[in-house]
Design an enzyme around this catalytic site. Structure first.
Site: not given
Length: 860
Positions: A264, A268, A310, A585, A589, A683
């Site tokens: 408990a 996990e 840009d 680009d 840069d 889960d």
């Protein structure tokens, strides 16, 4: 430095498509050994070594020792279910990551069937002709046939100084190597080795073994799980000792209670949540045409406060067209024109000569198309004429020059284009002429046009080697011919995307190399900023860091920037507390992209170096896709927090029901079999239900979260822990009342377990939006909510109605008294959750002190 151009030659044909396919089948793909997906056996091994499985195994052994074979078989059978769920989750995550790897695979420009083709790097074969440009990462070992390059081979040699490569040179002077980067020049090379046969293939195994480091959020979650694991061990030991020594229970029964408490306490689910959410989040972002190269960027998207972009191709269409010309004599506008006056012919002629014949850049393509359209059939078009020398654009001189042989021996013709002020400086003009040019530039740029200056020159000399040429363009005499103005219309989707950024508290800054007036005009057209001030590269260079930081708080437009300026701006913005996303680009840069919290490379026109330095790559160069990625990042962050809150909320009643009976001298309420049953709901809720949550209605109407706002912070987990503790208190109070009324342990367990199972669903609904009533959540769009509700109902029905399962779960009675008690208990739990919601809502409406804002708004 100048660079020598390749000599003109017949157009290369390269391999045919059929030859390339045959060689690919013979030699295999051009790939180094990579990280292979986990096999099913490996996943099963991982499950078998997890603490939860070991506890299940121990509990099963104890049940066998007690003679309870049914419980033992149920626990061991649940391992199969856990393994199946883990396999599904792992495969789902793996498919998402594999699709991202396919998108981010290296590319190569090759010549096949006589035409240039962009192909995946893994499809390159021996004999292919590689077309190499500055910023490319070379796809395979090859021999340079044409051109002159400088290549960064630090991956192989450890030396950071670029190595010069010349066509037809001896030894390694003409050989280029896979995975190295071209820092300057262009060329044509024939592939001679691929995959493991390349020089880098020998270190391929080491590269394959390199693992991506865990993200900050994953590191925090691991520390939390370890701390809770230690707490679980301490409390489990205490539980066993108290149950055996203080309560007088048999040792094996006490061990079962201790194992139940440890199961408990262990959250996990947290590692699963982070792995699944980040991987699937990156996959979802890719559906919006944004590739995630680093999964950690998904965490940061929701915290971005400044978006530095840009202009060209991001805010505009990147579809250049020449819109007008200007000479000292006057203007010419392309719209509505039927002819190009003779006075403008030299300007267009030398603009074409200053441009490659087969350009890649959209601006240069527009220049060549314009010249061929208006000058075709005249002596001003020089198709096939190759320069003998080139001076590339540099941060020192924002202009480029191409040198051609003249009519007489030793005579050379020079064609130059670039920033108007740089070209004017090369022409050594007086101040009167410079002022006139500036006035023309301002007039064109105010319409949002990109303006280039064009000049021609003559030089006499007979250099034999590259080093014999003048070192700088300033060493020539030029004649200023005029200005060429190009139109690049704004993208139609940008104004709406900018409005979303403003409402989301994300400041947008334009960082461009264009003229300040052009930047201001485009900003006005798209609605980027109402503030007219533009910060130029020259101005910021004259400021110290403190002055510039103060200036940045009131400026949204930066023009005439060089790459070093962008890096400094990013660093100062971050130092001032902003979380910066930056687009780029080019090769230069890359430092700014790395310095930003989230570097974003242009996928359509960006270099390999820029893409590899960035955390995100735009598959389509549009500002709207960046905003879509931020929106998706916020959704992922929201859902991850919802799942985390649910984990802590749902574990509270399980821990309480596992621990309290020992302290109160009651029979055990929750045993390992019950916790396994609950995990079958918990889960999937974490990894499926919350991951599929739609975005909140106000997702782009709230400010960004702060970077240090952890989903594991106590103030974040206070509400869910109160929700879970309240439910635990109600269930324990119900058990106490039932025992006082003379109900047996099995009957009480039936009521408690029967109420706890639906409470899992209530807690799922409670985490979706703490500000809305639970019954309104049930109608919200999440495709997995109804299947989850059906699973809860079927599980509850099975536990209460199937005799064998009732015996396995050690519950008794499924009549009206039990069902009535469950219904009453659920009503109380619902009332508790609603009471907390109202308190949360009242607290959220209370005024809070305003935090200091580092990134100012785009409007005033």
């Amino acid at each position: 430095m100048p660079e020598k151009s390749p000599a003109a030659a017949a157009p290369p044909q390269g391999l045919s498509s059929q030859e390339a396919a045959e060689r690919l089948a013979r030699d295999g793909p051009n790939q180094l050994p990579g990280s292979t997906p986990k096999s099913n056996a490996a996943i099963v091994r991982e499950v078998l070594t997890e603490p939860m499985f070991l506890m299940l195994l121990a509990a099963g052994g104890i049940y066998l020792a007690l003679g309870d074979r049914g419980e033992a078989l149920f626990l061991l059978g649940s391992v199969v279910v856990v393994i199946a769920i883990t396999l599904v989750q792992e495969r789902r995550t793996q498919r998402a990551l594999e699709s991202l790897r396919d998108l981010s695979a290296p590319r190569a420009l090759v010549v096949r069937d006589g035409a240039e083709q962009r192909i995946a790097g893994r499809d390159v074969v021996c004999g292919d002709l590689l077309v190499l440009h500055e910023g490319d990462r070379i796809a395979a070992d090859a021999l340079l046939l044409d051109g002159q390059l400088e290549v960064d081979e630090s991956l192989l040699t450890g030396e950071s100084v670029p190595v010069a490569k010349l066509a037809a040179a001896e030894a390694d002077g003409s050989r280029v190597f896979a995975s190295t980067v071209i820092t300057r020049g262009t060329g044509l090379a024939r592939v001679c080795a691929t995959a493991q046969r390349t020089a880098v293939g020998s270190i391929g195994a080491a590269l394959a073994a390199t693992e991506t480091p865990p993200s900050p959020l994953q590191q925090r979650s691991r520390r939390l799980v370890r701390a809770l694991g230690v707490l679980a061990l301490v409390l489990t030991a205490a539980q066993v000792l108290l149950g055996w020594w203080w309560n007088g229970r048999p040792l094996l029964d006490s061990l079962l209670s201790g194992i139940a408490l440890a199961m408990a306490l262990l959250p996990e689910e947290l590692p699963v949540i982070l792995t699944v959410f980040l991987a699937l989040g990156a996959w979802r972002i890719a559906q919006r045409q944004v590739l995630t190269r680093r999964i950690t960027a998904v965490e940061t998207l929701g915290a971005i406060t400044v978006l530095a972009v840009d202009k060209t191709g991001t805010l505009t269409m990147n579809r250049m067209a020449v819109a007008g010309l200007a000479t000292p004599a006057g203007y010419w506008h392309a719209e509505g024109a039927s002819a190009l006056p003779e006075d403008f012919h030299p300007l267009v002629e030398f603009a074409m000569l200053a441009t490659p014949g087969d350009p890649f850049d959209p601006m240069e393509i527009a220049i060549q198309q314009f010249g061929h359209g208006w000058l075709q059939g005249t002596e001003h078009v020089h198709d096939g004429r190759e320069p003998v020398f080139k001076y590339a654009l540099s941060s020192e001189i924002l202009a480029m020059t191409r040198v051609y042989t003249g009519g007489a021996p030793g005579q050379h013709l020079l064609a130059t284009k670039g920033a108007p002020e740089a070209v004017a400086d090369l022409c050594h003009l007086d101040e009167v002429r410079r002022a006139a040019i500036r006035a023309q530039v301002e007039a064109l740029a105010e319409s949002g046009l990109r303006v280039l200056g064009v000049a021609r020159g003559h030089w006499t000399g007979a250099p034999g080697q590259a080093q014999d040429w003048p070192a700088s363009q300033h060493d020539f005499d030029f004649e200023f011919l005029g200005l060429l103005a190009l139109a690049d219309p704004p993208r139609p989707e940008v104004p709406e995307a900018l409005a979303q950024c403003r409402s989301a508290g994300v400041r947008v800054m334009m960082m461009t190399g264009d003229h300040p007036a052009t930047a201001r005009a485009i900003a006005r057209q798209v609605g980027l900023s109402e503030r007219p001030e533009v910060l130029t590269g020259d101005a910021l260079q004259a400021m110290d860091d403190a002055t510039l930081s103060a200036h940045l708080r009131r400026v949204d437009l930066c023009a005439r920037l060089k790459p070093a300026h962008k890096l400094r701006l990013v660093q100062l913005l971050r130092a001032d507390g902003a979380v910066v996303a930056m687009t780029g680009d080019g090769v230069n840069d890359a430092p700014a992209l790395k310095a930003a919290d989230v570097g974003i490379a242009m996928g359509e026109r960006g270099t390999d170096v820029a893409r590899e330095a960035a955390a995100l790559v735009l598959l389509k160069d549009s500002f709207a896709h960046i905003v879509a990625a931020i929106r998706q990042g916020r959704r992922i962050d929201d859902n991850l927090r919802k799942a985390t809150r649910f984990v802590f909320a749902v574990h509270m009643p399980i821990v309480g029901l596992a621990l309290a009976p020992t302290l109160l001298h009651w029979p055990a309420l929750l045993l390992p079999v019950h916790i396994v049953l609950l995990e079958l709901l918990i889960d999937p809720a974490c990894s499926i239900v919350f991951e599929a949550e739609p975005e909140a209605a106000n997702i782009m109407l709230r400010p960004p979260r702060t970077m240090n706002d952890s989903p594991f912070a106590p103030r974040t987990l206070l509400l869910p822990m109160l929700q879970g503790l309240g439910i635990a208190a109600l269930l324990l109070a119900a058990q106490a009342w039932l025992l006082a009324q003379g109900w047996g342990a099995g009957q009480g367990r039936a009521v408690v377990l029967g109420a706890l199972l639906p409470c899992v669903l209530l807690l799922i609904l409670a985490q979706r939006d703490p500000g809305r009533p639970l019954w309104r959540h049930a109608r919200a769009a999440n495709p997995w909510l109804r299947p989850m509700a059906a699973a809860v109902g079927l599980l509850l029905l099975a536990v209460l109605a199937i005799p064998g399962l009732r015996q396995l779960m050690r519950v008794e009675g499924a009549g009206m008294p039990t069902l009535s008690a469950i219904a009453a208990l659920l009503a109380l739990c619902l009332a508790w959750l609603e009471l907390l919601r109202l308190a949360y809502r009242a607290n959220a409406k209370a005024p809070a002190p305003s935090p200091r804002v580092n990134a100012s708004s785009n409007t005033e």
